[in-house]
Design a protein around this motif. Structure first.
Motif, PDB file in Angstrom:
ATOM      1  N   PRO A  30       6.111  -7.560   4.612  1.00 47.74           N
ATOM      2  CA  PRO A  30       5.480  -6.551   3.747  1.00 47.74           C
ATOM      3  C   PRO A  30       4.217  -7.102   3.101  1.00 47.74           C
ATOM      4  N   VAL A  31       3.265  -6.224   2.833  1.00 53.49           N
ATOM      5  CA  VAL A  31       1.974  -6.612   2.269  1.00 53.49           C
ATOM      6  C   VAL A  31       1.902  -6.129   0.826  1.00 53.49           C
ATOM      7  N   GLY A  32       1.578  -7.037  -0.105  1.00 55.79           N
ATOM      8  CA  GLY A  32       1.521  -6.700  -1.525  1.00 55.79           C
ATOM      9  C   GLY A  32       0.113  -6.426  -2.004  1.00 55.79           C
ATOM     10  N   SER A  33       0.016  -5.894  -3.224  1.00 52.50           N
ATOM     11  CA  SER A  33      -1.290  -5.531  -3.795  1.00 52.50           C
ATOM     12  C   SER A  33      -2.184  -6.750  -3.978  1.00 52.50           C
ATOM     13  N   LYS A  34      -1.590  -7.888  -4.299  1.00 56.23           N
ATOM     14  CA  LYS A  34      -2.404  -9.092  -4.508  1.00 56.23           C
ATOM     15  C   LYS A  34      -3.080  -9.539  -3.212  1.00 56.23           C
ATOM     16  N   ALA A  35      -2.397  -9.352  -2.107  1.00 62.47           N
ATOM     17  CA  ALA A  35      -2.971  -9.743  -0.818  1.00 62.47           C
ATOM     18  C   ALA A  35      -4.114  -8.825  -0.413  1.00 62.47           C
ATOM     19  N   LEU A  36      -4.145  -7.620  -0.977  1.00 62.92           N
ATOM     20  CA  LEU A  36      -5.191  -6.667  -0.624  1.00 62.92           C
ATOM     21  C   LEU A  36      -6.403  -6.763  -1.535  1.00 62.92           C
ATOM     22  N   ALA A  37      -6.205  -7.249  -2.758  1.00 60.59           N
ATOM     23  CA  ALA A  37      -7.288  -7.273  -3.740  1.00 60.59           C
ATOM     24  C   ALA A  37      -8.206  -8.474  -3.528  1.00 60.59           C
ATOM     25  N   GLY A  38      -9.455  -8.338  -3.950  1.00 58.80           N
ATOM     26  CA  GLY A  38     -10.399  -9.447  -3.920  1.00 58.80           C
ATOM     27  C   GLY A  38     -11.166  -9.533  -2.627  1.00 58.80           C
ATOM     28  N   PRO A  39     -12.292 -10.255  -2.644  1.00 59.88           N
ATOM     29  CA  PRO A  39     -13.139 -10.395  -1.445  1.00 59.88           C
ATOM     30  C   PRO A  39     -12.441 -11.205  -0.360  1.00 59.88           C
ATOM     31  N   ALA A  74       8.100  -6.983  -3.173  1.00 62.83           N
ATOM     32  CA  ALA A  74       7.227  -6.086  -3.930  1.00 62.83           C
ATOM     33  C   ALA A  74       6.160  -5.490  -3.043  1.00 62.83           C
ATOM     34  N   GLY A  75       6.083  -5.952  -1.792  1.00 59.18           N
ATOM     35  CA  GLY A  75       5.077  -5.462  -0.867  1.00 59.18           C
ATOM     36  C   GLY A  75       5.515  -4.186  -0.169  1.00 59.18           C
ATOM     37  N   ARG A  76       4.602  -3.652   0.655  1.00 59.79           N
ATOM     38  CA  ARG A  76       4.893  -2.433   1.405  1.00 59.79           C
ATOM     39  C   ARG A  76       4.766  -2.715   2.904  1.00 59.79           C
ATOM     40  N   MET A  77       5.496  -1.924   3.669  1.00 60.90           N
ATOM     41  CA  MET A  77       5.420  -1.984   5.120  1.00 60.90           C
ATOM     42  C   MET A  77       5.387  -0.548   5.649  1.00 60.90           C
TER      43      MET A  77
END
Length: 352
Positions: A30-39, A74-77
């Motif tokens: 699963p992919v979390g918000s922290k992995a998506l945020a930032g450059p 806490a991530g999504r898939m």
């Protein structure tokens, strides 16, 4: 399975959804918000939003049925519906490289009987996809040259079918004790005369017509032998395994250990080759590439697996079989879909 139209999503929701799906397909996690945020240069996903704003979009996508949040993360898939939307509307396929195309063509074109090419193709698909490869054998019955019947004991007869191509098949036929001796010889001669140059199905139809019209010169015992043999062979042909599966061990990777029940269910499904072959018939009848994702197909609803299948054709353009791969829903669809398509076209050239 109904997915919301892509146009229903905002640009940022579409982008976040794409990143979650691609991240999940790459990692299996699963992919979390922290992995998506930032450059991206700092290791983020390149989304110029705060983690809180990203979580809000993730919650929206979850509400729409496109994403799910496992209890342990806490991530999504992506859900099966989400994967279907991605595959149908967002995925950009990666065509096989020149080296990969050459390797596929070379392996399929190796000299030898067509059965060996089919096995090579199944193993090849497994190697390329990291999943299990499947090839459904063409429905092309050999034409017969000779049929001979030999008594094994008081109740069993060995039937030897010799094809014009030199292939030999042995079948065991159960018969009453009185159907022996000259009846076997007469039945053998009759079957050879009627089957020569014909497929078993064609010979069966001719023999049944002659017996029904009483045009055959067979005695009662010989007619019984012929009728029993034709009935058994026809049923045997319709239930004979028609599927070659290779690479089941690829399904037991590290990520499988966390979901061993799903993988065990998938392996059980693959043992039931007739059911899998029935599924592949859907691709054969559609005469086009088919992608079955998770619960879209009842056979694999428990194992949560995906199937990518494509028909292959002979030189006349007629569909003669189906090949494909089966694995977890996190297959690399963008790479595997065009690979399966190219392999089908290459096998079609080899079939001729």
């Amino acid at each position: 399975m109904n997915s919301p139209p892509l146009t229903d999503l905002s640009d940022r929701a579409r982008e976040i959804f794409r990143l979650v799906v691609e991240g999940y397909l790459e990692s299996g996690s699963p992919v979390g918000s922290k992995a998506l945020a930032g450059p991206k240069e700092d290791g983020g996903g390149g989304v110029n939003l705060s983690p809180a704003s990203i979580r809000s979009v993730l919650a929206e996508l979850e509400q729409r049925g496109l994403l799910a949040a496992p209890h342990t993360s806490a991530g999504r898939m992506p859900t099966d519906s989400g994967l279907r939307l991605f595959v149908d509307a967002m995925m950009q396929v990666a065509e096989p490289s020149a080296e990969e195309r050459a390797a596929i063509e070379q392996r399929i074109a190796q000299p030898g009987p067509i059965e060996r090419a089919l096995e090579q193709t199944s193993a090849l698909l497994s190697d390329l996809s990291g999943a299990a490869g499947m090839v459904m054998v063409p429905r092309r019955e050999p034409r017969l040259a000779q049929v001979s019947l030999t008594a094994l004991d008081a109740n069993r007869v060995l039937a030897v079918l010799v094809g014009e191509d030199g292939q030999v098949e042995n079948r065991i036929l159960a018969l009453p004790a009185e159907a022996l001796g000259t009846s076997l010889e007469q039945a053998s001669n009759f079957l050879t005369a009627k089957a020569a140059g014909r497929t078993l199905a064609e010979a069966a139809a001719l023999v049944e017509r002659e017996i029904a019209s009483e045009r055959s010169a067979l005695d009662e015992a010989s007619r019984d032998i012929v009728a029993r043999g034709i009935a058994m062979w026809s049923e045997d042909a319709s239930h004979r395994p028609v599927l070659i599966v290779r690479g089941q061990a690829n399904l037991l990777d590290e990520s499988a250990l966390a979901d061993i029940d799903r993988v065990r269910s998938l392996l059980d499904d693959l043992e039931n080759k007739q059911s899998v072959a029935t599924l592949l018939e859907n691709a054969r009848e559609a005469e086009a590439m088919r992608i079955f994702i998770g619960s879209e197909n009842r056979l694999f609803s428990l194992s949560g697996s995906s199937v990518i299948a494509a028909p292959y054709r002979d030189a006349q353009g007629k569909v003669v079989g189906v090949l494909g791969v089966i694995g977890p829903t996190r297959l690399n669809y963008a790479r595997v879909v065009p690979m399966v398509d190219f392999t089908a076209r290459s096998l079609g050239k080899r079939i001729g």
